[in-house]
Design a protein around this motif. Structure first.
Motif, short mmCIF file in Angstrom:
data_model
loop_
_atom_site.label_atom_id
_atom_site.label_comp_id
_atom_site.label_asym_id
_atom_site.label_seq_id
_atom_site.Cartn_x
_atom_site.Cartn_y
_atom_site.Cartn_z
N GLY A 114 -26.83 -2.15 8.90
CA GLY A 114 -25.57 -1.76 9.37
C GLY A 114 -25.10 -0.72 8.49
O GLY A 114 -25.88 -0.10 7.67
N GLY A 115 -23.97 -0.44 8.78
CA GLY A 115 -23.32 0.63 7.76
C GLY A 115 -22.79 0.31 6.80
O GLY A 115 -22.34 -0.93 6.44
N ASN A 116 -22.23 1.11 5.85
CA ASN A 116 -21.79 0.81 4.42
C ASN A 116 -20.31 0.52 4.44
O ASN A 116 -19.47 0.02 3.51
CB ASN A 116 -22.05 1.82 3.36
N PHE A 117 -19.57 0.80 5.72
CA PHE A 117 -18.10 0.90 5.61
C PHE A 117 -17.52 -0.24 6.32
O PHE A 117 -16.32 -0.58 6.16
CB PHE A 117 -17.69 2.25 6.19
N ASP A 118 -18.19 -0.76 7.48
CA ASP A 118 -17.71 -1.80 8.36
C ASP A 118 -17.30 -3.19 7.33
O ASP A 118 -18.32 -3.76 6.85
CB ASP A 118 -18.39 -2.06 9.24
N GLY A 119 -16.17 -3.46 7.16
CA GLY A 119 -15.61 -4.56 6.34
C GLY A 119 -15.42 -3.83 4.98
O GLY A 119 -14.24 -4.22 4.33
N ALA A 120 -16.41 -3.39 4.08
CA ALA A 120 -16.22 -3.16 2.51
C ALA A 120 -15.07 -2.09 2.46
O ALA A 120 -14.29 -2.22 1.61
CB ALA A 120 -17.42 -2.48 2.29
N ALA A 121 -14.68 -1.31 3.45
CA ALA A 121 -13.70 -0.44 3.16
C ALA A 121 -12.22 -1.31 3.15
O ALA A 121 -11.46 -0.47 2.57
CB ALA A 121 -13.60 0.44 4.56
N GLY A 122 -11.88 -2.37 3.74
CA GLY A 122 -10.82 -3.03 3.81
C GLY A 122 -10.81 -3.57 2.39
O GLY A 122 -9.70 -3.69 1.73
N VAL A 123 -11.64 -4.01 1.53
CA VAL A 123 -11.61 -4.68 0.34
C VAL A 123 -11.74 -3.61 -0.78
O VAL A 123 -10.77 -3.62 -1.50
CB VAL A 123 -12.94 -5.60 0.17
N LEU A 124 -12.27 -2.45 -0.61
CA LEU A 124 -12.21 -1.45 -1.36
C LEU A 124 -10.80 -0.64 -1.24
O LEU A 124 -10.29 -0.17 -2.47
CB LEU A 124 -13.43 -0.47 -1.48
N ALA A 125 -10.19 -0.68 -0.22
CA ALA A 125 -8.83 -0.17 -0.06
C ALA A 125 -8.04 -0.89 -0.94
O ALA A 125 -7.04 -0.49 -1.71
CB ALA A 125 -8.48 -0.09 1.40
N GLY A 126 -7.96 -2.28 -1.15
CA GLY A 126 -7.13 -3.13 -1.66
C GLY A 126 -7.47 -3.05 -3.15
O GLY A 126 -6.48 -2.96 -3.86
N LEU A 127 -8.59 -2.91 -3.71
CA LEU A 127 -9.03 -2.61 -4.93
C LEU A 127 -8.34 -1.21 -5.34
O LEU A 127 -7.95 -1.26 -6.70
CB LEU A 127 -10.34 -2.68 -5.25
N ALA A 128 -8.46 -0.35 -4.69
CA ALA A 128 -8.05 0.94 -4.92
C ALA A 128 -6.44 0.87 -5.05
O ALA A 128 -5.85 1.55 -5.96
CB ALA A 128 -8.16 2.05 -4.02
N VAL A 129 -5.79 0.08 -4.44
CA VAL A 129 -4.31 0.03 -4.34
C VAL A 129 -3.89 -0.65 -5.68
O VAL A 129 -3.12 -0.22 -6.52
CB VAL A 129 -3.84 -0.80 -3.19
N ALA A 130 -4.65 -1.91 -5.98
CA ALA A 130 -4.48 -2.52 -7.13
C ALA A 130 -4.59 -1.88 -8.44
O ALA A 130 -3.86 -2.15 -9.44
CB ALA A 130 -5.33 -3.89 -7.16
N SER A 131 -5.78 -0.98 -8.47
CA SER A 131 -6.11 -0.17 -9.43
C SER A 131 -4.89 0.80 -9.83
O SER A 131 -4.55 1.27 -10.72
CB SER A 131 -7.61 0.33 -9.29
N GLY A 132 -4.54 1.34 -8.84
CA GLY A 132 -3.49 2.22 -8.85
C GLY A 132 -2.16 1.72 -9.60
O GLY A 132 -1.50 2.46 -10.31
N PHE A 133 -1.72 0.36 -9.07
CA PHE A 133 -0.95 -0.14 -9.77
C PHE A 133 -1.06 -0.30 -11.27
O PHE A 133 -0.34 -0.18 -12.25
CB PHE A 133 -0.29 -1.57 -9.07
N PHE A 134 -2.41 -0.73 -11.34
CA PHE A 134 -2.89 -1.18 -12.89
C PHE A 134 -2.73 0.20 -13.96
O PHE A 134 -2.01 0.07 -14.94
CB PHE A 134 -4.17 -1.71 -12.69
N LYS A 135 -3.16 1.26 -13.26
CA LYS A 135 -3.17 2.47 -13.87
C LYS A 135 -1.69 2.90 -14.14
O LYS A 135 -1.60 3.35 -15.25
CB LYS A 135 -3.98 3.52 -13.31
N ALA A 136 -0.76 2.86 -13.21
CA ALA A 136 0.50 3.25 -13.39
C ALA A 136 1.25 2.12 -14.17
O ALA A 136 2.53 2.61 -14.51
CB ALA A 136 1.10 3.35 -12.17
N GLY A 137 0.61 1.35 -14.80
CA GLY A 137 1.41 0.19 -15.51
C GLY A 137 2.65 -0.52 -14.72
O GLY A 137 3.57 -0.77 -15.34
N ARG A 138 2.37 -0.74 -13.38
CA ARG A 138 3.51 -1.01 -12.54
C ARG A 138 3.00 -2.11 -11.73
O ARG A 138 1.71 -2.56 -11.21
CB ARG A 138 3.75 0.11 -11.71
N ARG A 139 3.99 -3.14 -11.55
CA ARG A 139 3.41 -4.38 -10.53
C ARG A 139 4.04 -4.19 -9.11
O ARG A 139 5.12 -3.45 -8.67
CB ARG A 139 4.22 -5.57 -11.02
#
Lengths: 448, 448
Positions: A114-139
């Motif tokens: 299969g391809g690398n994005f089907d499914g994984a993109a949704g999980v990594l989008a969530g991680l990117a969002v969480a990491s954004g909050f983490f790096k901004a020191g914000r909840r």
């Protein structure tokens, strides 16, 4: 496809296309993290030859590796991580307010090659969002729970939405015992146990998730069709997941006869009758499209029988029919159209149709309040999105069915999915992550 | 099929159905002889198991045996027998008058595991008529030449009308050298020589028959379709042998795509496009039928490609098309309809049709004066016949093309032909023989 005015969420005003900014001080999603993890996933779960795709078998090694990668990253951010009896992974970042959590998730398994994005993109989008909050020191406003879902691709186990249904305690003993994995024939329950899960708990119907404690479930996913590419829009907001009715093994019974010596009135031409059925169903689709209703009709396989010959009238055709709509009423209407067309063509062509068993699924409506909220965020960020139906099945259908306000964000993607040529641009992925991040910053709104 | 009034040759008047008598003193065809010879043919050329058909391979043993049986019977009646360079057999009974001969004939070969009547019925009808004259001690009006034709079934040698074309010197060197027999791969010329013929003579274009010396060629043949059975008529008078145009290996090029995720406007659905083409051609047929024109349209083989799947839009279909008519104008019209439909559907469905090579044949008209003469005989004998087109190819097409006044008499037959289930009733055969006998008694009429 020409969208109607109401489908366009944000016709970007002249000269403002570049002003895509989050509200002051809001965290930006961590796109470099996602880029790094997509590369790691491709490298560690690829089939070994570039361009030949990835293998993340449900409850197999590739899926396990993907879960470990995601778990590692969530751990680094100090998220609270849990695994349920079906090996679904939950990663929670505490919110500013109490109340039901916002969940973001998708699956990490893939079809073979299969391809690398089907499914994984949704999980990594969530991680990117969480990491954004983490790096901004914000909840985020509410607890943000990322979910990495197991076994969504029914290529492996011929059962739909294994992981998400298990999370709600909805897998049956029968499925655990008798649904076997393609390729190695291992029963679902044994595969879950082997991956570190607990099939006995699932058998008892134990639920990990409680719908009343989930404010919203958001699933970013690559679009598997060509609409966003065709319209040059980076993302889409899904209005509903289509349900379907299907006849996988239908056939038409006619009579073989001499093509030159058999006049029209004596013919029982299965090829002609089947062609008339295909056209009748397409004509019905055209009428419903003109009336603004959602529908897709596909005869994917049509073939005259083994005894067919160039100078013989076809005595048999075999065919498959797949009818999909996000609207139950439309499905019922098309079931009626099918029955009428079959009867009329049987009478006209003196053939007999054998449609065989009907299978299918119910449509799942995405939450209209949630959709409106996402629409406002999209507009505020000047992202050029469109509302659109989703034709394939996704875990979101399970959350919607369980009464959780659910939405999907489609990300533009070339070449369809389930193949190594999937092509999502990281800039489009970033737009989806920004919408998610904005939603997590604002938090769910009061239900009307 | 409801025949129009003009198609009915003889609506038998009330209460007169049984008065089927020849003119005073005219010879009756020798039906017991034909019955005996059909049985001998079946016994000596059958595959060996009752109900499994007969094998009379072109220039093979079965055909040779059949020729020997016929030659033996003609010899007993004192007919003058000749064999030409292609091993066609001519058996002549002297007539009362001078002038061009009346020829009666058909072929003696069969398809593999074929029926006993296809071809042979025409030759045995001629023998029955000759034997009738012989037993009555009477001569036909003109010389009566029976012809047992070689190699009509193109299953064996992929060339049409080998024997009858050879009789007119129309076989080419290329065919003699390069057309190989199915099964054993023996070239046509070698097979002819092996059967006692002379391929060199044929190569030189030597003709045995001179069209100007043939007053009429009459070919009785079983009907290969269901019309006479359906209408309960014993015989039919053929108005013309249909010509055809054919696309044996056509295909439609679309694109495979996800059945749920690909909206209508993005589809390139080869299955839908092909279905629309089948229906468009059938609709054109309907219109022409309503206008009283002769036509048969058949898509005998239609199949989605190897990559087709239940949940994929079909990216390819392969199909065959066979269009037949006794009317050249109708074939040309349908060629135009095909081109128009292809262009319209290519535009509508965004596909591309590849029709491939066109093959086919010209229609052959049966002689209208001869047909009228046979119609009068049929009427005088109170036989319930109908005029009808002939959809399959026959040696009569060659005679017609060579300018010989030609007619075919169809004999009612169940279950089609080219199979062991062919079922001709001897009473129907006898009707055809009586018409032939009447014609031989009267002799051909002055040409208008």
């Amino acid at each position: 496809m020409t969208p109607s005015a109401q489908d366009i969420v944000t016709p970007v005003p002249e000269g403002q296309g570049a002003t895509s900014l989050l509200p002051n001080g809001a965290p930006q999603p961590d796109i470099p993290l996602a880029v790094k993890l997509f590369a790691e996933l491709e490298q560690r779960t690829g089939v070994g030859r570039p361009g030949h795709g990835i293998n993340r078998t449900s409850y197999g090694l590739g899926e396990q590796i993907a879960h470990e990668i995601v778990l590692r990253e969530a751990g680094r951010m100090g998220m609270v991580c849990e695994v349920d009896a079906a090996c679904n992974l939950y990663m929670t970042m505490k919110g500013r307010e109490n109340g039901p959590a916002v969940m973001v998730g998708s699956h990490l398994d893939s079809v073979p090659a299969g391809g690398n994005f089907d499914g994984a993109a949704g999980v990594l989008a969530g991680l990117a969002v969480a990491s954004g909050f983490f790096k901004a020191g914000r909840r985020p406003a509410r607890d943000l729970t990322l979910m990495a879902i197991r076994a969504e691709e029914s290529t492996w186990f011929g059962a739909s939405y294994v992981g998400s249904r298990a999370a709600f305690g909805k897998l049956t003993s029968d499925e655990l015992d008798h649904v076997l994995r393609a390729g190695d024939g291992i029963p679902l329950g044994k595969a879950i146990d082997a991956a570190g899960g607990d099939a006995e708990k699932l058998r008892a119907g134990t639920a990990h998730l409680d719908p009343s404690r989930i404010a919203a479930f958001l699933e970013p996913h690559i679009e598997q069709g060509p609409v966003l590419v065709g319209e040059e829009r980076p993302i889409g907001l899904v209005t509903g997941i289509r349900g379907s009715f299907r006849h996988r093994h239908a056939w038409c019974e006619g009579s073989y006869a001499h093509s030159g010596a058999t006049p029209r009135a004596y013919r029982r031409d299965a090829a002609l009758a089947t062609a008339r059925l295909v056209v009748a169903m397409d004509d019905a689709w055209k009428r419903l499209t003109a009336a603004g209703r959602d529908l897709a009709v596909t005869f994917g396989q049509v073939a005259t029988g083994r005894d067919a010959a160039f100078s013989k009238i076809a005595g048999r055709t075999d065919f498959s029919l797949d009818v999909r709509s996000e609207d139950l009423e439309v499905l019922d209407f098309m079931r009626g159209e099918l029955a009428e067309a079959v009867a009329a063509i049987e009478a006209e062509c003196n053939v007999r149709f054998h449609l065989g068993a009907e299978t299918g699924s119910q449509p799942a409506r995405m939450d209209s309040d949630l959709l409106a909220h996402l629409g406002r965020i999209v507009q505020a960020q000047s992202i050029d999105a469109r509302k659109m139906p989703c034709g394939a099945g996704h875990d979101s259908a399970v959350f919607a069915k369980m009464g959780v306000p659910t939405a999907m964000i489609f990300i533009r993607n070339r070449n369809g999915s389930h193949n190594p040529q999937e092509a999502m641009e990281i800039d489009d992925f970033a737009e989806a992550a920004r919408v998610l991040s904005g939603f997590c910053e604002e938090g769910p709104q009061e239900r009307r």
